[in-house]
Design an enzyme around this catalytic site. Structure first.
Site, PDB file in Angstrom:
ATOM      1  CD  GLU A 219      -7.629  -1.859 -11.033  1.00 30.25           C
ATOM      2  OE1 GLU A 219      -7.657  -1.690  -9.798  1.00 30.25           O
ATOM      3  OE2 GLU A 219      -7.045  -2.825 -11.575  1.00 30.25           O
TER       4      GLU A 219
ATOM      5  NE  ARG B  66      -5.982   2.112  -4.407  1.00 33.00           N
ATOM      6  CZ  ARG B  66      -4.842   1.512  -4.709  1.00 33.00           C
ATOM      7  NH1 ARG B  66      -3.726   2.224  -4.771  1.00 33.00           N
ATOM      8  NH2 ARG B  66      -4.803   0.207  -4.942  1.00 33.00           N
TER       9      ARG B  66
ATOM     10  CB  THR C 232      -9.794   0.454  -4.704  1.00 34.12           C
ATOM     11  OG1 THR C 232      -8.552   0.644  -5.381  1.00 34.12           O
ATOM     12  CG2 THR C 232      -9.471   0.342  -3.214  1.00 34.12           C
TER      13      THR C 232
ATOM     14  CE  LYS D  46      -5.673  -6.145  -7.434  1.00 29.83           C
ATOM     15  NZ  LYS D  46      -6.266  -4.816  -7.156  1.00 29.83           N
TER      16      LYS D  46
END
Length: 227
Positions: free
Chosen positions: A44, A48, A72, A132
């Site tokens: 993943e 960011r 994110t 998650k």
């Protein structure tokens, strides 16, 4: 195959999903190759940094042995951008109805984040069977996830947030945990030093957790198709 089933098939390939932030595009491909060499083929890349989408694009096109996802994700535009970059799945720290609506029309599956039983129940009502758990350690950790297994058996989790190599096996013992997310196998100091060999060694130790997980009694309950 449903999007959720496709995501399940991806997550069952591993015990640990490396959660990586990439600052320099030059590190993307060698880092992905180092992780894959250690047996971690699902990664993943968090959105960011300015380099994140280019990193996903490079890994998707140059490292065929890796299934790369985008992390994110907090708004529909990011989901669309990640899809165009070549991400195979998306991960969010939480969710909104707007994001879930966008995910229904997306070409790639979304793994939305939850931190409470109410949020988990909302996802189940929207048809989700995978989530998650974030931030795992500060939101209740192993004890909290264990307590959800009986009342909410429909939902299976990838806990992420504060998980270390020492803690990960405790999560993987839970019947409602598919895999864990973490970054300990590729800490920033090793990435900055471009020490790919050390990252491969640490990735190999993380990947070994998969065999241990598969040998557990009750593993069959984790690999049945989603309904």
């Amino acid at each position: 195959m449903t999007a959720q089933q496709g995501l399940l098939d991806i997550l069952l390939k591993t015990s640990v999903v490396p959660v990586i932030s990439i600052d320099s595009i030059s590190n993307a491909v060698p880092l992905a190759r180092a992780l894959a060499a250690g047996g971690l083929s699902v990664i993943e890349i968090t959105l960011r940094t300015a380099a994140s989408l280019d990193a996903i694009r490079a890994i998707a096109s140059e490292v065929e042995s890796v299934v790369v996802g985008a992390g994110t994700i907090i708004q529909p535009a990011q989901l669309e951008a990640a899809t165009r970059a070549g991400a195979r799945f998306a991960v969010s720290p939480g969710y909104s109805n707007r994001l879930l609506d966008a995910a229904e029309a997306s070409e790639i599956p979304l793994l939305p984040g939850v931190a409470s039983a109410s949020e988990a129940l909302n996802l189940i009502e929207r048809g989700y069977r995978l989530a998650k758990f974030f931030p795992a350690e500060s939101a209740g950790g192993v004890d909290f996830l264990s307590s959800l297994a009986s009342p909410l058996p429909q939902l299976r989790f990838c806990p992420t947030g504060g998980i270390t190599r020492q803690i990960a096996p405790r999560y993987l013992e839970l019947t409602n945990v598919l895999c864990v997310g973490g970054s300990w196998m590729a800490p920033k100091n090793l990435v900055s030093a471009r020490d790919w060999q050390s990252i491969t060694v640490q990735s190999r130790a993380a990947a070994a957790l998969l065999a241990a997980r598969q040998s557990q009694i009750g593993m069959n309950s984790k690999i049945t198709p989603l309904t």
